[in-house]
Every structure is written in C-alpha cells, then in structure tokens.
Design a protein around this motif. Structure first.
Motif, PDB file in Angstrom:
ATOM      1  N   ALA A 262     -25.936  41.911  20.947  1.00  0.00           N
ATOM      2  CA  ALA A 262     -25.983  42.135  22.397  1.00  0.00           C
ATOM      3  C   ALA A 262     -24.832  41.369  23.037  1.00  0.00           C
ATOM      4  N   PHE A 263     -24.484  41.744  24.268  1.00  0.00           N
ATOM      5  CA  PHE A 263     -23.396  41.035  24.952  1.00  0.00           C
ATOM      6  C   PHE A 263     -23.743  40.851  26.424  1.00  0.00           C
ATOM      7  N   ARG A 269     -15.014  37.328  31.400  1.00  0.00           N
ATOM      8  CA  ARG A 269     -15.320  36.961  30.021  1.00  0.00           C
ATOM      9  C   ARG A 269     -16.551  37.714  29.521  1.00  0.00           C
ATOM     10  N   THR A 270     -16.605  37.856  28.214  1.00  0.00           N
ATOM     11  CA  THR A 270     -17.746  38.507  27.584  1.00  0.00           C
ATOM     12  C   THR A 270     -18.190  37.667  26.395  1.00  0.00           C
ATOM     13  N   CYS A 271     -19.489  37.438  26.299  1.00  0.00           N
ATOM     14  CA  CYS A 271     -20.051  36.770  25.127  1.00  0.00           C
ATOM     15  C   CYS A 271     -20.824  37.801  24.314  1.00  0.00           C
ATOM     16  N   TYR A 288     -19.582  34.957  20.050  1.00  0.00           N
ATOM     17  CA  TYR A 288     -18.144  35.229  20.119  1.00  0.00           C
ATOM     18  C   TYR A 288     -17.763  35.474  21.570  1.00  0.00           C
ATOM     19  N   ASN A 289     -16.704  34.796  22.001  1.00  0.00           N
ATOM     20  CA  ASN A 289     -16.200  34.978  23.355  1.00  0.00           C
ATOM     21  C   ASN A 289     -15.015  35.935  23.331  1.00  0.00           C
ATOM     22  N   ILE A 290     -15.081  36.935  24.173  1.00  0.00           N
ATOM     23  CA  ILE A 290     -14.049  37.963  24.215  1.00  0.00           C
ATOM     24  C   ILE A 290     -13.359  37.920  25.573  1.00  0.00           C
ATOM     25  N   THR A 291     -12.040  37.912  25.542  1.00  0.00           N
ATOM     26  CA  THR A 291     -11.277  38.035  26.786  1.00  0.00           C
ATOM     27  C   THR A 291     -10.578  39.386  26.788  1.00  0.00           C
ATOM     28  N   GLY A 292     -10.234  39.839  27.967  1.00  0.00           N
ATOM     29  CA  GLY A 292      -9.561  41.132  28.077  1.00  0.00           C
ATOM     30  C   GLY A 292     -10.524  42.298  28.103  1.00  0.00           C
ATOM     31  N   ILE A 358     -33.938  42.455  20.745  1.00  0.00           N
ATOM     32  CA  ILE A 358     -32.595  42.670  21.304  1.00  0.00           C
ATOM     33  C   ILE A 358     -32.519  42.105  22.723  1.00  0.00           C
ATOM     34  N   ASP A 359     -33.635  42.149  23.462  1.00  0.00           N
ATOM     35  CA  ASP A 359     -33.662  41.532  24.791  1.00  0.00           C
ATOM     36  C   ASP A 359     -33.490  40.018  24.693  1.00  0.00           C
ATOM     37  N   LEU A 360     -34.084  39.432  23.659  1.00  0.00           N
ATOM     38  CA  LEU A 360     -33.947  37.990  23.453  1.00  0.00           C
ATOM     39  C   LEU A 360     -32.502  37.632  23.124  1.00  0.00           C
ATOM     40  N   VAL A 361     -31.828  38.462  22.337  1.00  0.00           N
ATOM     41  CA  VAL A 361     -30.420  38.232  22.004  1.00  0.00           C
ATOM     42  C   VAL A 361     -29.577  38.314  23.272  1.00  0.00           C
ATOM     43  N   SER A 362     -29.870  39.295  24.126  1.00  0.00           N
ATOM     44  CA  SER A 362     -29.149  39.420  25.403  1.00  0.00           C
ATOM     45  C   SER A 362     -29.346  38.185  26.271  1.00  0.00           C
ATOM     46  N   LYS A 363     -30.561  37.684  26.280  1.00  0.00           N
ATOM     47  CA  LYS A 363     -30.873  36.487  27.067  1.00  0.00           C
ATOM     48  C   LYS A 363     -30.058  35.297  26.575  1.00  0.00           C
ATOM     49  N   ASN A 364     -29.933  35.154  25.260  1.00  0.00           N
ATOM     50  CA  ASN A 364     -29.151  34.051  24.704  1.00  0.00           C
ATOM     51  C   ASN A 364     -27.666  34.217  24.982  1.00  0.00           C
ATOM     52  N   ALA A 365     -27.171  35.462  24.970  1.00  0.00           N
ATOM     53  CA  ALA A 365     -25.765  35.711  25.290  1.00  0.00           C
ATOM     54  C   ALA A 365     -25.471  35.300  26.732  1.00  0.00           C
ATOM     55  N   LYS A 366     -26.366  35.659  27.633  1.00  0.00           N
ATOM     56  CA  LYS A 366     -26.203  35.289  29.046  1.00  0.00           C
ATOM     57  C   LYS A 366     -26.227  33.773  29.209  1.00  0.00           C
TER      58      LYS A 366
END
Length: 642
Positions: A262-263, A269-271, A288-292, A358-366
């Motif tokens: 999830a991201f 920025r995007t995690c 993973y941190n994504i720029t661009g 997958i919702d839990l993964v999204s929560k951790n990404a945020k």
C-alpha cells in the motif's frame, strides 16, 4: 549519576509516536535488530525506555545505550501486537529479548474428524498434515478452554477418549445429564452426530451469529426469571465466543506466503509500505520513500515500485495484494510467474481479512510518511552529500549517477570452501532483496583474483542473458538485468584489474573501484583509474563506503562458515559406519556440535533418536581410535547447527 543523553533524532521520533497498539523494533548503530517489544500505547511504552535511565535494571540500561534508532508497526489490537512480536523475535533472535514461545506452544482447537464420532480438543500440537481440523492459534489458553466448554454445553458431543466400536458400552454421566448424545451406546448415528460437527466447524469458521442469538435469548430468559447468576454464565460464554473468533492478521493458519503493498501520498512524497507474510505470519515490513510521484496515478506509482522491487528479488510470494488497482495486473503476474517459476497473482482485496490487512498497511504507510517527514528529509540530505562526495573522490562528473552500488568479496580457508558475496546499496540504503551468494566452482586453491573473476562473470553473463530475453517485452526490468552505476571490490589494484578483464570481455562499461583497507581494516582509500583516492577527508562518503565494506564482508563470511560447517560435518560423520543422513541430522540436533559428539560417552550417544548400541559404539571408537587427536577443537567450535 549517569551521563546518558538521549540522541536528538530519537527525541524527535518519540514526540511523533502514536498512542495506538503495536510493536516497536530497536536497532543498534549497524542497523541490527537488538530488541522487539509490544505495547497497547506505543508512545508511552517506547518513551519509558529513555526516561529515568538510572532507575532501569542494568540489562535495560545496556539496551538503551545501544539503541541508535527504532521503528514501529501499528496493529489493530494488543493481541495482534503480541503475536507479531513473537513472529519477529523468532525470525531475528534479538540479543536483548528473552525468546518467546514457539508456534507449537500456542493453543489450538482440534476437531478429530478422522474419527467416526469426532471430539473437540484443546491442543498445542498443530499438525499441517492429517485429517484433523485445527482452529487457531490463539494467544490465551483460558479462552480456548472456556469456548470448548461452551461448545460441549451447547452440542451433545462426546468428551471421552473411548474407541467407538460395535460394542454397546455403559453410558457415562454426561449422557445422563444431557451433555452427550450417547455415541458409545449407539443412541445417535454417525450421520446425525456429523451434523453437530458441521455446525461446530461452521461456528469456528466465523459464522456465529445464530449461536450468539441462541445464547443471548437464554441469557435474557434467565434474567427474566431473576436467575442472574445463570444469566451471567451465559454472558461470559458469549464474551468468550466473541473473543475466540477475532481473526488474527498477525498469525494465520493458511501457511501461505503473501506480500501486501500500500502507499500514501504526502505533499510531493510517497511512502510505499510492504508487509511480508511468510508461512501465514507477518514477519516484517519494508518502507520506501518515492520522490517524483507528484501528479502520478496510483497505478503508475504501484507499477514503478513493483518493477523495481521485484526485478531482482529472490523471495517472491505466490500472492501479492495491493491497496489500489494496477493497470495490466495480469501482465505483471505473468512476468513474475516466469521469473520465479511458479504462478504469482496480483489482487486488490475488497472485503474480509485481506482487506483489513491491506488497510492496516495503508495506515502504517500514512503514519510513516507524516510522522517521519523530517527524518526522511534528513536521510535524503545525507544521501545527497554522500553522492556528491563520492563523485568528488572519484573525480567523476556529477551528472553520472551513483544510485545503485554493488560490492563484492571473496571468503575461503586456504582456498577451501571458497565463496563470493554480492551486496547492493541503493540511494544510500541496503537493498537486501538483491543480495546474492556464489559458491566458487572453477578455482582450486587460494586464488582471490580468479575467484572474483568467476563470480563477476557469472553475475553479468546472467544479466546480459536476461536483458536479451526482455528486449521484446514491455517489462524491461528482470532479475539480474539491472546493472549497477558503480562496482566496489574488496581489494586493491590486482582485484580491480581482474574484474575489469571480465567486464571488457563481456563488453560492459561500469566504473570499478577497489576498497583498500588501512591497518585497522577500515577502507580509507579507493583504488580507481590507477590511483589511490583518499576517503578520510570526506566524512559521509568514508562512513558509507566503510558500511558497505563491512556488509559485504559479513555476508561472505556467514556464507563461508555455513558451507564449511555443513561440508566438514558431512565428511566427518559420513566416515562412520552406520551413520547416514538421518542419524547425522539426529546427532547434530542433539549435541549441537561435532566437538560434543567427540566427547560423548556411549550412554550419551544412546540417548539420540535412532542410535542403537552398535552405532553408538562405532561413533565412540571412531573419535577415540581412528581420528584420535586429528579434529581441531577450535574448528569444531565454529560449526553451526544444521
């Protein structure tokens, strides 16, 4: 009084910790996991380590002084945190943890469906194979026992261990009080009894509303009769049934390997967060941190990440679940299926436990991208400094990228059990999924140059082959086909020249530098383009290259010791008459080392499963006669468990 001072970056992280339940992961200066813990309130628990240092026990003080960084994973409940904590401790074996119980110690509910009249049992012995059905595991034994009691109260199934035969036995007390349908005295048929078992399985699979309704009605009836004690018993049973069926995302029983991806976007920025489920357990996460990625669609973000993340990964699960739709999802599945050799599916969960995960993964990404924004920016700033300093040291134009660095080392003992290691760093961080290990096959004796040439030749020949295969494909990145921007070789001029010969033969143009150590075994110079380039005046680059040198050396040594241990153990024990593969494994499991077997008396050897008097005497005599004095105790101490 102690002079312990909390590091500034840890102070900042503590302020941003959530009050959610979860687990926390303490790391030392080398990034090794040294402690894993759980908490109902992460902020309170983690902060407590850094308060009142002088009041901590000595072991805790030692732990705290070794903490250079920490991470955390949010869970939906304290129960999930407990199980995830156990999973990670089992996997990483942190040195400050008291090892938690293994999976076999968790309680399960077993239905003996291999019997004509099955029983519902409490057990801690889960068996994947067999005809019995298992439900669990669960964190508390009391709730399991209470639930079994509820089931046996509601359903008239047998509790005895009698073997049901054609003989009519005298019924027990449970039959007379209505708790058993009387299977032993043939008062119920196999088919009728099976209906009760089907209902119990239905309930344990999560379909419980009808049973809860029945118990609720009975509770209300007893309360209406002013029988509050009996009503309370039904209330407790309802609570036990509800807690039993709480699904555990941190520990499942399907034994599957899955990735959940999830991201979350924050500003520009995007995690991207990956939860790795192995054998039904969440064993860890990667962020993973994504720029661009600003302005890109969710499909574009996921596509870019998946191509880079899985292109060189050794561990690709059969099931990959995403937070958002991925355009051309089937094509990605086919790509990874061909790459791995087994079918790989992508899916976006819509309901059930996979959706909750997958919702839990999204929560951790945020949580990660918002709370650690400053830290991310600092890491990127350091990466930029390292990049500039490396360019300066090597005298390379700044427009030539140094994003991906591969490092190589050779390890052997006087040319025996020679192995090579490859580690990968991207944007200043380890990329463990791309690490590779090589058993040197064509070189005899202690020839590091030839060994290095073999390893590099095999790596890049494979890469060229994969590039040819994918030339006609829309998916350009696959396996070894991703080449580095810089090669770092453990060694100096001779090693670098040996590697350059391989690259020239393969017509590959990649810069190569040798990591030259000082008297303290630290890389203080890089041999590049025929010159020694001093590193020590470039602080960040010096630390970075030294960390790469340590990592590639560690990876090579670990593999070498593993190969050496197995080969030595196999060669020594297989010389003993009567000792085959099974007995060799049994001996090593029991004694842990060759040295212990060598010292064992016959009575000790007889305690090993599968070792009889004749074989025990043969082992005893082997070490005391034929091989007396020839086995080096220092070598024996280095052997690891098989």
């Amino acid at each position: 009084m102690s002079t312990f001072v909390v590091k500034e970056h840890i102070k900042e992280q503590l302020k941003k910790l959530p009050m959610d339940p979860g687990i926390y992961i303490m790391k030392d200066k080398d990034g090794n996991i040294i402690y894993v813990g759980k908490s109902k309130h992460l902020r309170n628990r983690v902060s407590s380590y850094f308060r009142g240092f002088d009041k901590h026990q000595p072991k805790t003080q030692t732990l705290v002084t070794n903490i250079a960084d920490f991470e955390y994973i949010i869970t939906d409940s304290e129960t999930e945190a407990l199980i995830l904590e156990a999973n990670l401790i089992k996997k990483h074996q942190p040195r400050f943890n008291i090892l938690l119980k293994d999976d076999k110690m968790y309680p399960y509910i077993q239905i003996t469906t291999e019997e004509d009249f099955p029983r519902v049992l409490f057990t801690r012995q889960y068996k994947a194979k067999g005809k019995s059905k298992f439900f669990g595991p669960f964190t508390g034994s009391e709730q399991v026992r209470q639930t079994i009691e509820v089931i046996q109260t509601i359903f008239p199934i047998r509790e005895c261990s009698k073997k049901i035969t054609s003989k009519i036995d005298r019924p027990c007390l449970n039959y007379h009080i209505g708790r058993c349908a009387g299977a032993c005295n043939h008062q119920i048929s196999k088919e009728e009894y099976g209906l009760y078992i089907d209902q119990i399985i239905r309930f344990l699979n999560g379909d419980r509303a009808w049973l809860i309704d029945e118990l609720t009605q009975k509770m209300q009836d007893e309360a209406a009769r002013m029988n509050f004690e009996r009503a309370a018993e039904y209330r407790d049973k309802i609570m036990a049934l509800n807690s039993l069926n709480e699904k555990q995302k941190a520990l499942q029983t399907n034994d599957k390997n899955q990735d959940y991806i999830a991201f979350y976007n924050y500003d520009d920025r995007t995690c991207v967060m990956v939860f790795q489920v192995r054998g039904g357990k969440i064993e860890g996460r990667e962020s993973y941190n994504i720029t661009g990625g600003h302005g890109s669609s969710s499909s574009e973000i996921l596509s870019s990440f998946i191509l880079q993340y899985y292109s060189g990964a050794l561990d690709i699960p059969k099931e990959i679940y995403l937070s958002d739709e991925l355009e051309g999802m089937e094509g990605y599945g086919e790509w990874l299926s061909n790459l791995k050799g087994h079918k790989v599916i992508f899916a976006v969960p819509q309901k059930g436990e996979k959706k909750k995960t997958i919702d839990l993964v999204s929560k951790n990404a945020k949580e990660y991208i918002i709370k650690f924004q400053e830290r991310v920016e600092k890491e990127e700033a350091i990466a930029n400094v390292i990049n500039k300093q490396l360019h300066d040291v090597l005298g390379m134009p700044i427009n030539l990228p140094l994003k991906r660095i591969e490092a190589y080392d050779i390890s052997n003992t006087s040319g025996v059990y020679s192995v090579g290691s490859m580690v990968v760093f991207e944007n200043g961080k380890k990329k463990r999924s791309d690490y590779r290990r090589y058993r040197v096959k064509t070189v005899d004796g202690p020839d590091d140059y030839a060994s290095m040439q073999e390893v590099l030749y095999r790596r890049f020949r494979r890469g060229l082959e994969e590039q040819k295969i994918t030339e006609s494909s829309d998916l350009k990145v696959k396996g070894f086909s991703m080449f580095p921007d810089l090669l770092l070789i453990d060694g100096g001029k001779g090693h670098v020249n040996a590697v350059k010969q391989v690259l020239t033969a393969l017509k590959i143009n990649i810069p190569v530098a040798g990591m030259v150590k000082d008297d303290f075994h630290k890389t203080d110079d890089l041999y590049y383009e025929g010159e020694m380039k001093g590193l020590k005046s470039y602080t960040q680059a010096f630390r970075y290259v030294y960390s790469i040198q340590e990592e590639v050396h560690r990876f090579a040594i670990e593999y070498h010791k593993s190969i050496r241990s197995k080969e030595m153990t196999r060669s020594i024990l297989n010389e003993i008459e009567g000792v085959g593969e099974k007995r060799r494994i049994a001996l090593m499991k029991h004694f842990k080392s060759i040295e212990s077997i060598q010292k064992a008396e016959i009575i000790d050897l007889l305690a090993v499963e599968g070792i009889n008097q004749r074989v025990a005497e043969a082992i005893y005599q082997f070490f005391r006669d034929k091989h007396k004095g020839t086995f080096d105790s220092q070598e024996a101490s280095e052997l690891t468990d098989l």
